[in-house]
Design an enzyme around this catalytic site. Structure first.
Site, PDB file in Angstrom:
ATOM      1  N   GLU A  32      11.235  11.857  -3.626  1.00  0.00           N
ATOM      2  CA  GLU A  32      10.358  11.782  -4.809  1.00  0.00           C
ATOM      3  C   GLU A  32       9.320  12.901  -4.893  1.00  0.00           C
ATOM      4  O   GLU A  32       8.134  12.646  -5.079  1.00  0.00           O
ATOM      5  CB  GLU A  32       9.692  10.400  -4.858  1.00  0.00           C
ATOM      6  CG  GLU A  32      10.710   9.271  -4.880  1.00  0.00           C
ATOM      7  CD  GLU A  32      10.112   7.872  -4.762  1.00  0.00           C
ATOM      8  OE1 GLU A  32       8.880   7.756  -4.746  1.00  0.00           O
ATOM      9  OE2 GLU A  32      10.888   6.904  -4.679  1.00  0.00           O
ATOM     10  N   GLU A  79      19.929   3.723  -4.427  1.00  0.00           N
ATOM     11  CA  GLU A  79      19.037   2.547  -4.464  1.00  0.00           C
ATOM     12  C   GLU A  79      19.343   1.704  -5.710  1.00  0.00           C
ATOM     13  O   GLU A  79      18.446   1.330  -6.468  1.00  0.00           O
ATOM     14  CB  GLU A  79      17.567   2.989  -4.474  1.00  0.00           C
ATOM     15  CG  GLU A  79      17.196   3.892  -3.311  1.00  0.00           C
ATOM     16  CD  GLU A  79      15.704   4.226  -3.236  1.00  0.00           C
ATOM     17  OE1 GLU A  79      14.898   3.620  -3.954  1.00  0.00           O
ATOM     18  OE2 GLU A  79      15.362   5.116  -2.433  1.00  0.00           O
TER      19      GLU A  79
HETATM   20  O1  G3I Z   1       5.330  -6.053   6.010  1.00  0.00           O
HETATM   21  C1  G3I Z   1       4.093  -6.266   5.289  1.00  0.00           C
HETATM   22  C2  G3I Z   1       3.551  -7.625   5.571  1.00  0.00           C
HETATM   23  O2  G3I Z   1       3.204  -7.693   6.933  1.00  0.00           O
HETATM   24  C3  G3I Z   1       2.323  -7.868   4.679  1.00  0.00           C
HETATM   25  O3  G3I Z   1       1.871  -9.151   4.859  1.00  0.00           O
HETATM   26  C4  G3I Z   1       2.697  -7.679   3.208  1.00  0.00           C
HETATM   27  C5  G3I Z   1       1.484  -7.828   2.285  1.00  0.00           C
HETATM   28  O4  G3I Z   1       1.658  -7.117   1.079  1.00  0.00           O
HETATM   29  O5  G3I Z   1       3.205  -6.383   3.048  1.00  0.00           O
HETATM   30  C6  G3I Z   1       4.380  -6.133   3.810  1.00  0.00           C
HETATM   31  O6  G3I Z   1       4.777  -4.831   3.581  1.00  0.00           O
HETATM   32  C7  G3I Z   1       5.382  -4.559   2.317  1.00  0.00           C
HETATM   33  C8  G3I Z   1       6.749  -3.963   2.601  1.00  0.00           C
HETATM   34  O7  G3I Z   1       7.313  -3.571   1.387  1.00  0.00           O
HETATM   35  C9  G3I Z   1       7.688  -4.947   3.308  1.00  0.00           C
HETATM   36  O8  G3I Z   1       7.946  -6.025   2.475  1.00  0.00           O
HETATM   37  C10 G3I Z   1       4.506  -3.576   1.575  1.00  0.00           C
HETATM   38  O9  G3I Z   1       3.285  -4.199   1.206  1.00  0.00           O
HETATM   39  C11 G3I Z   1       5.232  -3.085   0.334  1.00  0.00           C
HETATM   40  O10 G3I Z   1       4.473  -2.031  -0.269  1.00  0.00           O
HETATM   41  C12 G3I Z   1       6.588  -2.551   0.719  1.00  0.00           C
HETATM   42  O11 G3I Z   1       7.248  -2.193  -0.452  1.00  0.00           O
HETATM   43  C13 G3I Z   1       8.377  -1.351  -0.284  1.00  0.00           C
HETATM   44  C14 G3I Z   1       8.125  -0.059  -1.082  1.00  0.00           C
HETATM   45  O12 G3I Z   1       9.276   0.745  -1.091  1.00  0.00           O
HETATM   46  C15 G3I Z   1       7.016   0.764  -0.450  1.00  0.00           C
HETATM   47  O13 G3I Z   1       7.399   1.221   0.807  1.00  0.00           O
HETATM   48  C16 G3I Z   1       9.594  -2.078  -0.820  1.00  0.00           C
HETATM   49  O14 G3I Z   1       9.900  -3.175   0.077  1.00  0.00           O
HETATM   50  C17 G3I Z   1      10.781  -1.122  -0.868  1.00  0.00           C
HETATM   51  O15 G3I Z   1      11.857  -1.760  -1.515  1.00  0.00           O
HETATM   52  C18 G3I Z   1      10.399   0.121  -1.679  1.00  0.00           C
HETATM   53  O16 G3I Z   1      11.492   1.014  -1.641  1.00  0.00           O
HETATM   54  C19 G3I Z   1      11.331   2.225  -2.406  1.00  0.00           C
HETATM   55  C20 G3I Z   1      12.067   3.324  -1.681  1.00  0.00           C
HETATM   56  O17 G3I Z   1      11.573   3.422  -0.355  1.00  0.00           O
HETATM   57  C21 G3I Z   1      11.918   4.658  -2.429  1.00  0.00           C
HETATM   58  N1  G3I Z   1      12.341   4.544  -3.796  1.00  0.00           N
HETATM   59  C22 G3I Z   1      11.729   3.448  -4.559  1.00  0.00           C
HETATM   60  C23 G3I Z   1      11.960   2.126  -3.813  1.00  0.00           C
HETATM   61  C24 G3I Z   1      11.457   0.974  -4.615  1.00  0.00           C
HETATM   62  O18 G3I Z   1      10.053   1.091  -4.742  1.00  0.00           O
END
Ligand code: G3I
Length: 394
Positions: free
Chosen positions: A175, A280
Site C-alpha cells: 500500500e 485478499e
Molecule cells: O489482537 C488484538 C487483541 O489483543 C485486542 O484486544 C484487540 C482490540 O482491538 O485488537 C486485536 O488486534 C487487532 C488485530 O486485527 C487482530 O484481530 C487489531 O486491533 C486490528 O487493527 C487488526 O486488524 C487487521 C488489520 O489488517 C490491521 O492490521 C485485520 O485483522 C486484518 O484483516 C487487516 O488486513 C489488511 C491487510 O493486512 C492489508 N490490506 C488490507 C487488509 C484489510 O484491512
C-alpha cells in the site's frame, strides 16, 4: 481423508440439506442431486482450479494452530495456499528494538509445510502496524535515512532469512500509493525518499534469492491508482529491482469494480511481465458506510442499525446477488489463468472476516464463501460452477 475430517464436524444430514438449499438457490440442481446421491462432502476449490491457479485463504492463529478445528479442516480440504492475516506484520513479529516474537509465525509456517501448501509472508514494509519506535530515535525525533534503512534491512534479514526456502512469496511493500497514483506520504517515504521501495525488494532478495517478491495494493482497478502502480513497477524493473509480482488485494463491493475494470487491470499488469495475483479477496454486501471505497484500515464509522441490516441472516435474494457477483469475478480470473497465479480469500468464514469490524465495528458481514457455521454458501457453488464451465470450455 482430509475432506472426511472436515465433514464429521457437522451432522451429515444437516450439511447435505444446506448444500442442497445453497445449490438449489442457484439452479445448480444437478450438482446438488449428485452430491446428495453420493453422500459426499462439498467439492474442493483447490481441485476445481488446479489447472488454473492456486486458491488461498488468510488465516488467524486459531486456524493455523488448529485450536479452531472446524476452520482448520475447511482450510485443509479447500485451499492450497495460505497467508498470515496478522502475525507477520512488523508490530507482531518485531514489537521492540532487538526483540522478535516468532512463536506464531513458526506455527503458521509449520502448518503450511505439514499440508504442502504455498506459503505467503505478509507483509514486510507497510505504514500501518509498524511500531513508532521504528521511525524514531530515543528522544522521539525522526531517525535519519541511514538509520531507517539499516533498521529495514535488519528486519527483513531476520524475518525473511528465518523462513528462507520455506515462505514462498512475500508481500514486500504494501500500500505505498495514494488513490491518485502518487506515492503515499508515509514515514518510509519522508525519511528515506522513494528509494525505500527498491531497497525493500533488494533486501528481501538478498535474504532469500528464490522467493517470489510482490508489491501488494488495494483499489488497483481504478485507473489513476493503476497507472501509478504500473509506472512504479515499470521503473523498478527497468532499474533491475527484483519485483516478481503484483498483488491486487481484491477488497470488492457488489458494484465495484466492474468486470471491465478488473479485466483491464489484470491485463495491464500482465503486460509488464510480472505475475499477477488476487491476494485478499472478499465481497462486501453491506450498505456503504462512507463514500470512500478503498481498504485503508484507518477508516472508522459509528455503528448504526441501518448500516447493519442482516444481523439475523442474509436474505436469499442477497445470497443470490453475492453468488452472481462471485461467478462474474471468477469468470474474469479464469480468463487470465495464464498470468494469474493465485487467488487468495481474506479469511475462511464470514465469522472471522475483518469486514465485521471495518469500517464500522460490530457489523454482521457476509463477504466470503463459507458461512458462520462453516458451511458453503450459494456463492461457493457459483464459484465451483464457474470453474467447471471454464474447464469444459477449454
Ligand atoms: O489482537 C488484538 C487483541 O489483543 C485486542 O484486544 C484487540 C482490540 O482491538 O485488537 C486485536 O488486534 C487487532 C488485530 O486485527 C487482530 O484481530 C487489531 O486491533 C486490528 O487493527 C487488526 O486488524 C487487521 C488489520 O489488517 C490491521 O492490521 C485485520 O485483522 C486484518 O484483516 C487487516 O488486513 C489488511 C491487510 O493486512 C492489508 N490490506 C488490507 C487488509 C484489510 O484491512
Amino acid at each position: 481423508m482430509r475432506v472426511m475430517k472436515y465433514f464429521v464436524q457437522c451432522s451429515v444430514r444437516e450439511h447435505l440439506r444446506t448444500m442442497f438449499r445453497a445449490a438449489a438457490a442457484l439452479s445448480l440442481l444437478p450438482l446438488a442431486f449428485s452430491l446428495l446421491a453420493a453422500g459426499q462432502a462439498p467439492p474442493a476449490l483447490k481441485d476445481a482450479f488446479k489447472d488454473s491457479f492456486l486458491i488461498g485463504a488468510a488465516l488467524n492463529p486459531a486456524e493455523f494452530t488448529e485450536s479452531d478445528a472446524r476452520d482448520a479442516a475447511i482450510v485443509k480440504a479447500q485451499f492450497d495456499s495460505i497467508s498470515p492475516e496478522n502475525v507477520l506484520k512488523w508490530e507482531s513479529v518485531h514489537p521492540e528494538p532487538g526483540r522478535y516474537d516468532f512463536d506464531l509465525p513458526d506455527k503458521y509456517v509449520a502448518f503450511g509445510e505439514k499440508n504442502h501448501m504455498f506459503i505467503v509472508g505478509h507483509t514486510l514494509v507497510w505504514h500501518h502496524q509498524t511500531p513508532k519506535w521504528v521511525f524514531e530515535d530515543a528522544k522521539g525525533n525522526p531517525v535519519d535515512r541511514e538509520t531507517l534503512l539499516k533498521r529495514m534491512r535488519e528486519h527483513i534479514q531476520a524475518v525473511v532469512g528465518r523462513y528462507k526456502g520455506r515462505v514462498h512469496g512475500w508481500d514486500v511493500v504494501n500500500e505505498a500509493l495514494e488513490d491518485d497514483g502518487t506515492l503515499r506520504q508515509t514515514p518510509w517515504l519522508k525519511i528515506i525518499g522513494e528509494e525505500y521501495i527498491a531497497k525493500a525488494f533488494e533486501f528481501a532478495h538478498e535474504a532469500d534469492p528464490k522467493a517470489e517478491l510482490n508489491y501488494n495494493e488495494f483499489s488497483l482497478e481504478n485507473e489513476a491508482k493503476r497507472n501509478g502502480a504500473i509506472e512504479l513497477i515499470r521503473k523498478l524493473r527497468a532499474q533491475g529491482v527484483p519485483v516478481t509480482g503484483v498483488g491486487l488485494q481484491g477488497h470488492y463491493k457488489i458494484d465495484w469494480p466492474s468486470v471491465d475494470q478488473l479485466d483491464a487491470a489484470i491485463a495491464a499488469f500482465a503486460k509488464l511481465g510480472v505475475k499477477v495475483m488476487i491476494t485478499e479477496l472478499d465481497v462486501d454486501v453491506l450498505p456503504p458506510a462512507m463514500q470512500y471505497r478503498g481498504a485503508d484500515i484507518s477508516a472508522n464509522v459509528e455503528l448504526q442499525p441501518k448500516l447493519n441490516p442482516y444481523t439475523s441472516g442474509l436474505p436469499d435474494s442477497v445470497q443470490q446477488t453475492l453468488a452472481n457477483r462471485y461467478s462474474d469475478l471468477f469468470g474474469v480470473f479464469h480468463k487470465h489463468h495464464g498470468v494469474l497465479t493465485r487467488v487468495t480469500f481474506w479469511g475462511v468464514t464470514d465469522a472471522s472476516s475483518w469486514l465485521n469490524n471495518w469500517p464500522v465495528r460490530g457489523r454482521t458481514s457476509y463477504p466470503l464463501l463459507f458461512d458462520r457455521d462453516g458451511r458453503p454458501k450459494p456463492a461457493f457453488y457459483s464459484v465451483i460452477k464457474a470453474a467447471r464451465e471454464a474447464s469444459a470450455a477449454k
